[in-house]
Design an enzyme around this catalytic site. Sequence first.
Site, PDB file in Angstrom:
ATOM      1  N   HIS A 133      -7.793   7.166   2.136  1.00  0.00           N
ATOM      2  CA  HIS A 133      -7.876   7.389   3.812  1.00  0.00           C
ATOM      3  C   HIS A 133      -6.286   7.279   4.451  1.00  0.00           C
ATOM      4  CE1 HIS A 133     -12.073   7.101   4.798  1.00  0.00           C
ATOM      5  NE2 HIS A 133     -12.301   6.256   3.695  1.00  0.00           N
ATOM      6  N   HIS A 154      -1.307  10.044  -3.187  1.00  0.00           N
ATOM      7  CA  HIS A 154      -0.512   8.852  -3.528  1.00  0.00           C
ATOM      8  C   HIS A 154      -1.467   8.072  -4.579  1.00  0.00           C
ATOM      9  CE1 HIS A 154      -2.452   7.281   0.033  1.00  0.00           C
ATOM     10  NE2 HIS A 154      -2.669   6.012  -0.548  1.00  0.00           N
ATOM     11  N   CYS A 184      12.650  -2.043  -7.994  1.00  0.00           N
ATOM     12  CA  CYS A 184      13.617  -1.803  -8.752  1.00  0.00           C
ATOM     13  C   CYS A 184      13.983  -2.845  -9.728  1.00  0.00           C
ATOM     14  CB  CYS A 184      14.794  -1.618  -7.643  1.00  0.00           C
ATOM     15  SG  CYS A 184      15.439  -3.003  -6.819  1.00  0.00           S
ATOM     16  N   CYS A 189      18.558  -7.343  -5.681  1.00  0.00           N
ATOM     17  CA  CYS A 189      17.477  -7.331  -4.592  1.00  0.00           C
ATOM     18  C   CYS A 189      16.593  -8.546  -4.385  1.00  0.00           C
ATOM     19  CB  CYS A 189      16.531  -6.075  -4.963  1.00  0.00           C
ATOM     20  SG  CYS A 189      15.014  -5.841  -4.061  1.00  0.00           S
ATOM     21  N   CYS A 264      -3.435   2.648  -5.614  1.00  0.00           N
ATOM     22  CA  CYS A 264      -3.475   2.265  -4.046  1.00  0.00           C
ATOM     23  C   CYS A 264      -4.825   1.307  -3.741  1.00  0.00           C
ATOM     24  CB  CYS A 264      -3.553   3.223  -3.206  1.00  0.00           C
ATOM     25  SG  CYS A 264      -3.472   2.918  -1.522  1.00  0.00           S
ATOM     26  N   ARG A 461     -14.611   6.893  -3.510  1.00  0.00           N
ATOM     27  CA  ARG A 461     -13.447   7.679  -3.899  1.00  0.00           C
ATOM     28  C   ARG A 461     -13.852   8.775  -4.521  1.00  0.00           C
ATOM     29  NH1 ARG A 461     -10.405   5.144  -1.183  1.00  0.00           N
ATOM     30  NH2 ARG A 461      -8.540   4.357  -1.424  1.00  0.00           N
TER      31      ARG A 461
END
Length: 469
Positions: A133, A154, A184, A189, A264, A461
């Site tokens: 969505h 994505h 990363c 980080c 996702c 989906r």
Amino acid sequence: PIVEFDDVLIDQGTNDEFLDAAQLKPNSLMDAAEKCGQKITMNMREGFDHSYFFIAAFIEDHVKFHAKRLHKKQRMERTDIIYDFSDTQGKPITCKAMVARAPKQPMVEEEITVDPPRAGEVRVRVMANALCHTDIYTLEGSDPEGLFPCILGHEAGCVVESVGEGVTSVKPGDHVIPCYTPQCGEPECVFCMSPKTNLCPKIRSTQGQGLMPDGTSRFHDKDGNSIFHFMGCSTMSEYTVLAEISCAKISKEIALDKACLFGCGVSTGLGAVWNTCKVEQGSSVAVFGLGAVGLAVIQGAQMAGATQIIAVDVNPSKFEMAKKLGATDFVNPTDLDKPVQQYIAGDLTDWGVDYSFDCTGNVEVMRSALECAHRGWGESCIIGVAASGHELSTRPFQLVTGRVWRGTAFGGFKSRKDVPTLVQDNLDGKLPIDHFITHRFDGVGATNDAVDALHSGCCLRAVVRYGPK
């Protein structure tokens, strides 16, 4: 002799009349199998004869036995597939893609050029893409960061075609899931080093501008004009280019048209329960919105041991799947004569639920989710993304009296580390996800059909396959 099977399951009744007539000779069979190295599991069933009742008594065992082995064989066949990308490596690739030229307009299938990967980048062949969505949210013009023309998508399963300079974590032929939340993993980080978050900001600025980390695009249309990237993924194209830190390398045993779901929605719903809120055994949970994300929340809550799971949606046809995944109570707010938060906190529970989850993106629903959380300790998690310009509201007293409002992105999973584990859990039978795929399409050009399916109200989906299954 060649042994074809790792094991053969046989059930034999001890009262079978063909044993007495010496027409069935299980001992001779076992001797012959031993000589050729074939394993046989022989169960002698006391009191059973040669009737259909005997067959019916053990047929389920045989179905499960063979299903397990056929599944394993299918998984092993996938690992034998070899992709030859030698003709394209280091060169621009011309391929098909769905290009979103403008908001509120259907995407257009176009022939585009995808440049080779630069330093720290990976070019992949997209084998399957699932619609989320969030893609529609951007296509409809609701995303404040939405840029056009762009290539959306994505949630995909891909094969690495080539890698740029300095890439070491993946190589051509590897299977990967693109992750819009990168990792990363660098010692400096603070986000990657912290167990509190997964929000690595390494490429956030350029990703939000629809560009690769060096500030340029790898996509060009037939006229040579650049096309924007989307969420660092752009998987509505037969080929795309990703940052290395956005590639989660996964087992080759899983079908890519299933693995794509971990890119996702499903991961987000599960992670909201397990990582963001850390739902405990015996908890009560309310889930607002029963799309794929909401159903993943229900599945995750059931797996975490929640004992009351309240499913909330204005479409009651979704309750059946919610029940199969573990929901215990079902609420359609349009059937109530009071606000849904009052009904949940006062009728279905004593003081509210321990955890609530908004999976709608509607700010009014987000308020309802918060206000049905338990007085003193209830937590409400926002998963759905609201349209541009919308703001939250509630009485501060709701928070003063102990409720916590929080949000999650990608369910708190650190993408490159955690996604491969989710995939392996699925392969091991611990985390089924097949039920989320309700529609399948073939070819990039069928993407608009998948969009229509997603709007139908009966789609969780829709997966579009671009390559071999």
